[in-house]
Write an enzyme that holds these catalytic residues in place. Structure first.
Site, PDB file in Angstrom:
ATOM      1  N   SER A  70     -11.647   2.985  10.098  1.00 37.81           N
ATOM      2  CA  SER A  70     -10.931   1.756  10.473  1.00 37.81           C
ATOM      3  C   SER A  70     -11.833   0.550  10.617  1.00 37.81           C
ATOM      4  CB  SER A  70     -10.149   1.961  11.780  1.00 37.81           C
ATOM      5  OG  SER A  70      -9.320   3.086  11.671  1.00 37.81           O
ATOM      6  N   ARG A  71     -12.916   0.520   9.884  1.00 39.01           N
ATOM      7  CA  ARG A  71     -13.858  -0.617   9.879  1.00 39.01           C
ATOM      8  C   ARG A  71     -14.550  -0.818  11.230  1.00 39.01           C
ATOM      9  NH1 ARG A  71     -13.053   0.709   5.310  1.00 39.01           N
ATOM     10  NH2 ARG A  71     -12.230  -0.606   3.663  1.00 39.01           N
TER      11      ARG A  71
END
Ligand SMILES: Cc1cc2nc3c(=O)[nH]c(=O)nc-3n(C[C@H](O)[C@H](O)[C@H](O)COP(=O)(O)O)c2cc1C
Length: 214
Positions: free
Chosen positions: A192-193
């Protein structure tokens, strides 16, 4: 061409203060060896790096080079001393090196100042290169306009004849550079970055490490 849906989630590993070395050179070596050991694809060159330079007016330029040594002093690579990058380095000796090892979802960013290595280092490296690479280095006026491929090949053939059964000396327009790092950042891709980033900055003889927001 729609690139919007081209994305991957990174979930292989984590990076945290517990698995970070206090010296970024040690940390680099560890990551480099891991990158090398974990990908055997024939095209993979773990020592291929993007090197960026900028001239006095701020024109920035990047290209791939091969890292040839790492020591406590820094990162060594070899090139032509009359190339575009060489001219930029004369005007501005600050440069960056960037490694991307996609199979382990890692990036390393290195910034520092660049000087030429001593002649002996360049001589030794040049002497150990394959003969074809030596000829290539001598005949290439790297980054200059070349009238034709035929000219390059004819120059290489002439040189081969001229040095038949003789050692090819290193030309003085070709040799090593040493980048002494002042900032080194290790980036580990996370889901999710929410990636892990740690930045080392030089503080006298020591290194300070901070975690950066992804
Ligand atoms: C995989 C790869 C490795 C390369 N290694 C080197 C290298 O070690 N030294 C070098 O001078 N150029 C190397 N090159 C060529 C450079 O990317 C670049 O074309 C050349 O150095 C001229 O750059 P300049 O015009 O910005 O000076 C390599 C290119 C690739 C794709």
């Amino acid at each position: 061409m729609d690139l919007h849906e081209l994305r991957r989630n990174y979930d292989q590993q984590t990076l945290n203060p517990g698995n970070l070395r206090s010296d970024p050179i040690q940390q680099f070596r560890e990551w480099f060896e891991h990158a090398r050991a974990t990908d055997s694809a024939s095209w993979f060159e773990p020592n291929a790096m993007t090197m960026s330079t900028a001239d006095q007016r701020g024109r920035v330029s990047s290209r791939i080079l091969l890292l040839k040594a790492v020591s406590e002093e820094g990162f060594t690579f070899f090139s032509n001393y009359q190339s575009d990058k060489a001219r930029q380095l004369v005007e501005n000796n600050q440069a960056s090196l960037l490694f991307f090892w996609p199979h382990v979802e890692r990036q390393v960013r290195i910034e520092g100042t660049v000087v030429r290595t001593d002649a002996q280092t360049s001589d030794e490296y040049f002497a150990g290169r394959p003969r074809g690479s030596q000829i290539g280095a001598v005949v290439s006026r790297q980054s200059a306009i070349l009238p034709s491929r035929d000219k390059l090949e004819a120059d290489a053939a002439d040189l081969e004849k001229q040095y038949a059964d003789k050692l090819i000396p290193r030309p003085d327009f070709w040799g090593g550079y040493l980048l002494t790092p002042v900032r080194v950042e290790f980036w580990q891709g996370r889901p999710s970055r929410l990636h892990d980033r740690f930045l080392y900055t030089r503080d006298g003889d020591c290194w300070q490490v901070v975690r950066l927001s992804p």
